[in-house]
Motif scaffolding. Structure first.
Motif, mmCIF file in Angstrom:
data_model
loop_
_atom_site.group_PDB
_atom_site.id
_atom_site.type_symbol
_atom_site.label_atom_id
_atom_site.label_comp_id
_atom_site.label_asym_id
_atom_site.label_seq_id
_atom_site.Cartn_x
_atom_site.Cartn_y
_atom_site.Cartn_z
ATOM 1 N N GLN A 51 -3.279 -16.751 28.200
ATOM 2 C CA GLN A 51 -4.505 -16.981 27.431
ATOM 3 C C GLN A 51 -4.193 -17.521 26.038
ATOM 4 O OE1 GLN A 51 -6.484 -13.086 27.880
ATOM 5 N NE2 GLN A 51 -8.217 -14.231 28.709
ATOM 6 N N SER A 52 -3.154 -16.992 25.416
ATOM 7 C CA SER A 52 -2.816 -17.428 24.060
ATOM 8 C C SER A 52 -2.410 -18.901 24.019
ATOM 9 C CB SER A 52 -1.712 -16.550 23.467
ATOM 10 O OG SER A 52 -0.450 -16.876 24.022
ATOM 11 N N MET A 53 -1.987 -19.440 25.163
ATOM 12 C CA MET A 53 -1.613 -20.854 25.251
ATOM 13 C C MET A 53 -2.814 -21.744 25.552
ATOM 14 S SD MET A 53 2.019 -20.833 27.271
ATOM 15 C CE MET A 53 1.933 -19.374 28.287
ATOM 16 N N GLY A 54 -3.990 -21.134 25.682
ATOM 17 C CA GLY A 54 -5.200 -21.914 25.959
ATOM 18 C C GLY A 54 -5.624 -21.917 27.412
ATOM 19 N N HIS A 55 -4.886 -21.232 28.266
ATOM 20 C CA HIS A 55 -5.245 -21.180 29.675
ATOM 21 C C HIS A 55 -6.357 -20.152 29.898
ATOM 22 C CE1 HIS A 55 -1.841 -23.712 30.382
ATOM 23 N NE2 HIS A 55 -0.977 -22.796 29.975
ATOM 24 N N THR A 56 -7.105 -20.339 30.973
ATOM 25 C CA THR A 56 -8.182 -19.430 31.342
ATOM 26 C C THR A 56 -7.697 -18.509 32.451
ATOM 27 O OG1 THR A 56 -9.844 -21.089 30.791
ATOM 28 C CG2 THR A 56 -10.539 -19.320 32.261
ATOM 29 N N ILE A 57 -8.072 -17.233 32.380
ATOM 30 C CA ILE A 57 -7.752 -16.269 33.425
ATOM 31 C C ILE A 57 -9.051 -15.911 34.136
ATOM 32 C CG2 ILE A 57 -6.777 -14.004 33.976
ATOM 33 C CD1 ILE A 57 -4.767 -15.983 32.704
ATOM 34 N N GLY A 58 -9.032 -15.970 35.459
ATOM 35 C CA GLY A 58 -10.200 -15.606 36.257
ATOM 36 C C GLY A 58 -9.777 -14.687 37.388
ATOM 37 N N PHE A 59 -10.762 -14.118 38.046
ATOM 38 C CA PHE A 59 -10.510 -13.252 39.197
ATOM 39 C C PHE A 59 -10.666 -14.049 40.480
ATOM 40 C CE2 PHE A 59 -12.363 -9.843 36.348
ATOM 41 C CZ PHE A 59 -11.125 -9.373 35.962
ATOM 42 N N GLU A 60 -9.779 -13.821 41.428
ATOM 43 C CA GLU A 60 -9.900 -14.431 42.749
ATOM 44 C C GLU A 60 -10.493 -13.385 43.687
ATOM 45 O OE1 GLU A 60 -7.268 -16.715 46.156
ATOM 46 O OE2 GLU A 60 -6.229 -15.771 44.481
ATOM 47 N N VAL A 61 -11.616 -13.724 44.285
ATOM 48 C CA VAL A 61 -12.261 -12.831 45.245
ATOM 49 C C VAL A 61 -12.574 -13.629 46.500
ATOM 50 C CG1 VAL A 61 -13.249 -11.318 43.492
ATOM 51 C CG2 VAL A 61 -14.576 -13.251 44.308
ATOM 52 N N PHE A 62 -12.865 -12.938 47.573
ATOM 53 C CA PHE A 62 -13.127 -13.595 48.839
ATOM 54 C C PHE A 62 -14.541 -13.291 49.296
ATOM 55 C CE2 PHE A 62 -8.614 -13.100 48.358
ATOM 56 C CZ PHE A 62 -8.142 -14.348 48.729
ATOM 57 N N ASP A 63 -15.098 -14.136 50.156
ATOM 58 C CA ASP A 63 -16.507 -14.022 50.528
ATOM 59 C C ASP A 63 -16.851 -12.732 51.275
ATOM 60 O OD1 ASP A 63 -15.139 -14.836 52.814
ATOM 61 O OD2 ASP A 63 -16.718 -16.204 53.471
ATOM 62 N N ARG A 64 -15.882 -12.031 51.795
ATOM 63 C CA ARG A 64 -16.163 -10.780 52.504
ATOM 64 C C ARG A 64 -16.117 -9.564 51.572
ATOM 65 N NH1 ARG A 64 -12.455 -13.363 56.026
ATOM 66 N NH2 ARG A 64 -13.553 -14.369 57.704
ATOM 67 N N VAL A 65 -15.926 -9.807 50.307
ATOM 68 C CA VAL A 65 -15.800 -8.740 49.324
ATOM 69 C C VAL A 65 -17.145 -8.532 48.637
ATOM 70 C CG1 VAL A 65 -14.713 -8.120 47.131
ATOM 71 C CG2 VAL A 65 -13.362 -9.198 48.924
ATOM 72 N N ASP A 66 -17.522 -7.278 48.471
ATOM 73 C CA ASP A 66 -18.692 -6.943 47.677
ATOM 74 C C ASP A 66 -18.264 -7.063 46.215
ATOM 75 O OD1 ASP A 66 -20.629 -5.677 46.129
ATOM 76 O OD2 ASP A 66 -21.034 -4.138 47.635
ATOM 77 N N ASP B 158 -19.840 -6.820 43.401
ATOM 78 C CA ASP B 158 -20.294 -5.754 42.498
ATOM 79 C C ASP B 158 -19.417 -4.517 42.638
ATOM 80 O OD1 ASP B 158 -22.363 -7.272 41.434
ATOM 81 O OD2 ASP B 158 -23.776 -6.629 42.981
ATOM 82 N N GLU B 159 -19.078 -4.134 43.868
ATOM 83 C CA GLU B 159 -18.214 -2.970 44.078
ATOM 84 C C GLU B 159 -16.809 -3.251 43.542
ATOM 85 O OE1 GLU B 159 -16.756 0.663 44.731
ATOM 86 O OE2 GLU B 159 -18.860 0.085 44.787
ATOM 87 N N LEU B 160 -16.327 -4.472 43.752
ATOM 88 C CA LEU B 160 -15.027 -4.853 43.222
ATOM 89 C C LEU B 160 -15.012 -4.724 41.694
ATOM 90 C CD1 LEU B 160 -12.204 -6.093 43.861
ATOM 91 C CD2 LEU B 160 -13.258 -8.322 43.494
ATOM 92 N N ALA B 161 -16.070 -5.176 41.052
ATOM 93 C CA ALA B 161 -16.151 -5.078 39.594
ATOM 94 C C ALA B 161 -16.198 -3.620 39.142
ATOM 95 C CB ALA B 161 -17.376 -5.829 39.087
ATOM 96 N N ARG B 162 -16.964 -2.793 39.840
ATOM 97 C CA ARG B 162 -17.028 -1.364 39.481
ATOM 98 C C ARG B 162 -15.659 -0.702 39.654
ATOM 99 N NH1 ARG B 162 -22.107 -1.973 41.832
ATOM 100 N NH2 ARG B 162 -21.344 -1.350 43.882
ATOM 101 N N ASP B 163 -14.980 -1.015 40.761
ATOM 102 C CA ASP B 163 -13.654 -0.447 41.006
ATOM 103 C C ASP B 163 -12.659 -0.915 39.944
ATOM 104 O OD1 ASP B 163 -11.758 1.086 42.558
ATOM 105 O OD2 ASP B 163 -10.959 -0.834 43.266
ATOM 106 N N ALA B 164 -12.725 -2.189 39.599
ATOM 107 C CA ALA B 164 -11.830 -2.710 38.562
ATOM 108 C C ALA B 164 -12.089 -2.020 37.230
ATOM 109 C CB ALA B 164 -12.010 -4.217 38.426
ATOM 110 N N ALA B 165 -13.351 -1.811 36.911
ATOM 111 C CA ALA B 165 -13.686 -1.129 35.654
ATOM 112 C C ALA B 165 -13.164 0.307 35.667
ATOM 113 C CB ALA B 165 -15.188 -1.156 35.425
#
Length: 136
Positions: free
Chosen positions: A84-99, A101-108
């Motif tokens: 990130q400090s070099m200017g790159h973006t970090i995102g999450f990779e998820v798949f279409d069979r994943v809920d 919202d539940e993934l976000a709650r679990d990550a939190a």
């Protein structure tokens, strides 16, 4: 190899290509440089250094649940912060069979438990679909 990757990117830049972001409408001569970090965050960091040295800002997608690395492990977090400090973006990779919202709650929950949660804004999410054509 890293040397080949640097030569490849250099050739693209010398041919007139410029990097673009997912938020942009892709125009002729623009490229989106993206990576799925499925195996080795430290190798992604080396690629990010090459890209930054060439003035390219890429997007790196991480898996929140991966048997090969843990995004909450301090060296992995450090690598992602350095990207990130070099200017790159970090995102999450998820798949279409994943809920998602539940993934976000679990990550939190994991973040609060393991890190005493520090904000890490995500602007982009990769959501490969098994129904889509092309490779993922």
């Amino acid at each position: 190899t890293y040397a080949w990757y640097e030569r490849f990117l250099t050739e693209l830049l010398e041919s007139g290509y410029t990097d673009a972001d997912y938020a942009d409408t892709l125009e002729p001569g623009e490229m989106i440089v993206r990576h799925d970090i499925d195996f080795a965050p430290r190798k992604a960091l080396e690629m990010g250094r090459i890209e930054a040295g060439l003035g390219i800002e890429a997007t790196y997608f991480v898996l929140l649940t991966c048997p090969l690395y843990n995004v909450f492990y301090k060296p992995v977090r450090s690598a992602l912060r350095e990207l990130q400090s070099m200017g790159h973006t970090i995102g999450f990779e998820v798949f279409d069979r994943v809920d998602v919202d539940e993934l976000a709650r679990d990550a939190a929950r994991q973040a609060v438990t393991k890190l005493s949660a520090r904000p890490a804004p995500v602007r982009t999410i990769s959501a490969p679909s098994s129904r889509a054509s092309g490779s993922t």
